[in-house]
Design an enzyme around this catalytic site. Sequence first.
Site, mmCIF file in Angstrom:
data_model
loop_
_atom_site.group_PDB
_atom_site.id
_atom_site.type_symbol
_atom_site.label_atom_id
_atom_site.label_comp_id
_atom_site.label_asym_id
_atom_site.label_seq_id
_atom_site.Cartn_x
_atom_site.Cartn_y
_atom_site.Cartn_z
ATOM 1 N N ASP A 156 0.860 -1.189 0.000
ATOM 2 C CA ASP A 156 0.000 0.000 0.000
ATOM 3 C C ASP A 156 0.892 1.233 0.000
ATOM 4 O O ASP A 156 1.503 1.565 1.015
ATOM 5 C CB ASP A 156 -0.903 0.019 1.250
ATOM 6 C CG ASP A 156 -1.983 -1.060 1.200
ATOM 7 O OD1 ASP A 156 -1.786 -2.076 0.516
ATOM 8 O OD2 ASP A 156 -3.022 -0.886 1.876
ATOM 9 N N LYS A 219 -6.870 3.208 -3.412
ATOM 10 C CA LYS A 219 -7.309 3.205 -2.023
ATOM 11 C C LYS A 219 -7.522 4.645 -1.590
ATOM 12 O O LYS A 219 -6.763 5.530 -1.987
ATOM 13 C CB LYS A 219 -6.219 2.509 -1.195
ATOM 14 C CG LYS A 219 -6.402 2.536 0.306
ATOM 15 C CD LYS A 219 -5.300 1.693 0.992
ATOM 16 C CE LYS A 219 -5.272 1.938 2.480
ATOM 17 N NZ LYS A 219 -4.176 1.207 3.167
ATOM 18 N N LYS A 255 -10.225 0.056 -2.565
ATOM 19 C CA LYS A 255 -10.145 -0.145 -1.122
ATOM 20 C C LYS A 255 -10.454 1.148 -0.383
ATOM 21 O O LYS A 255 -9.600 2.023 -0.298
ATOM 22 C CB LYS A 255 -8.757 -0.664 -0.733
ATOM 23 C CG LYS A 255 -8.562 -0.820 0.783
ATOM 24 C CD LYS A 255 -7.211 -1.447 1.113
ATOM 25 C CE LYS A 255 -6.939 -1.415 2.613
ATOM 26 N NZ LYS A 255 -5.597 -1.902 2.963
#
Lengths: 319, 284
Positions: A156, A219, A255
């Site tokens: 991430d 995300k 996400k």
Amino acid sequence: MRSITVRGPEGRLLPILVPPVDEVGAQERADFFTKRSIKKESKLQALYLAIRMCDLTTLEGADTPGKVLQLCAKAKSPVPPGLFAAFAEKKKLEPIPSVAAVCVYPSMVKVAADVLRGTGIHIASVATAFPSGQAPLSTKLDDTRFAVEQGADEIDMVINRGAFLSGRYQEVFDEIRAVKEACGPAHLKVILETGELGSLDKIRLAAEIAMEAGADFIKTSTGKIQPAATLPVTLVMLQSIADFYRRTGKKIGMKPAGGIRTAKQAIQYLCMVNETLGPEWLTPDLFRFGASALLNDLLKQIFKEATGRYYYEKAFSLD
Amino acid sequence: MASHHLKVPKTIKLFIGGEFPRTESGRSFPVVRHGTDAHFAHLCRASRKDFRNAVAAAKAALASWERRTAYNRAQILYRMAEMCEGKRDEFAEVLCYTQGLSNDAAQKAVDAAIDAFVYYAGYADKYQQVIGNLNPVSGPHLCFTAAEPVGVVAALFDENSTLDEITAGLSAIICSGNTVVALLPGVTGTLLAPLAEVFATSDLPKGVVNLLTGDVSELAPQFGSHMEVQAVSVQTKNEALLAELKIAGAENLKRVAPPMQTNLGLNNILQFVEYKTVWHPVGY
């Protein structure tokens, strides 16, 4: 339509088209998902699915190997299997599934990897000087490589908001590409940190840049900045994914992270994914929740369905 | 000049988490003036979802309320007495209309209700000293017992509960640091509006007291089965209901407290405390 151009692989010019976002419309459309009533069978299915989509997260300065081990144990079996089986038998409920992934800092990846090997639970690591992203590129790449070496199969990363907000889109694009390369086989999730971008138009632009640069997932947030994930922001990102899919045939995952605490909210997100991208996206391979408190509320609601009683927090472990 | 003012009656709603919502179910039931068929008001018939929301509010309020100093809780309870004094006529009017009390009797009932606030305000910072103690143990230990609040308490009042029983019951529960969800069934629900206004203007943190109106038989099973509720105070003499609550409450070892013997008494507080005994080694 607004359009910017970045220089892509082998110096090719790559136009990035950004349709304008109707803020009021996005807000209204998002509100629409909060007014659904999902009950009984459908609710149960959504609750189970949401558990399978959880990235169980701990990203604190105070993280210790002990805390990460505890989190991994919870990721494997969110409730002690025997306890739930006693209730579930009567209602013929499935056992509680494992979550999708555990998300930790690079220094904790090895701890998690050692206990999660062979369980099918992914090991996600934040990298690239999370959460600010204010470090030189070489440091960010080292950070990424370290996490992958330690056993992370999902990275991430945070985008360079400083560069993005000053209009240096090429720099943002190049960084994502470089990190993608450093990831090797690991999946790359690109955190836009929407709370710092200012408007839905900018969020749309950041999403397009991230997808063009090779993100596997986009995300919303680090969870360190308020506001974190919200329905309108997620809606805009989902629409970017839909357009990108139509253009390129590539399925990008989504996400939302931060601020999703209740099962009710999670179900609203699932409805939105279903209606924006379709049921193919309702899988942990393409949709994740970045959360820690959410899991306990999902369990609480499943226990409610299993026992007919409203459940209480103390019945579930804290982390 | 004759007054052409049209009286604006008060809408009686629920009191959950410091707010005054209507029941989410949209249901209501009528209450008549005592001894007549004349309409007095429509009250909300709270649903189990309202109850669940109220428990969530009570749970959220618990941590900060139990951690406040006992002295501060006492001040807030005393403040309720002050606020109640200011609403004396409003209480009396409701009691006259709905319970058929004479004005004198209604004023006396308000006196007793205010006394209850003052009584439990006094006990808030004293009950622990009265019942906590040093335990004599044979060994090198300092051993003492202290009382702590049990948590979220659900209180079921009776259709015949009087104003002072209600204020005494609620004050006894919250003075030790518990939070409460109370059902004022049937006609007692008409007291909700002035009571809730007392709680809302006494610096009481939102969610410490939550009040519902409606039907005992509909909500009692929820009171018993909700796992977040640690104790139930039952002010109704219905034995069958008491038995049902005890069975439903067995799963999380919920305490079911029988009706109060008297309005003012230490025992009413002790029904809703848990004892913690600490053994502390002492050196030679």
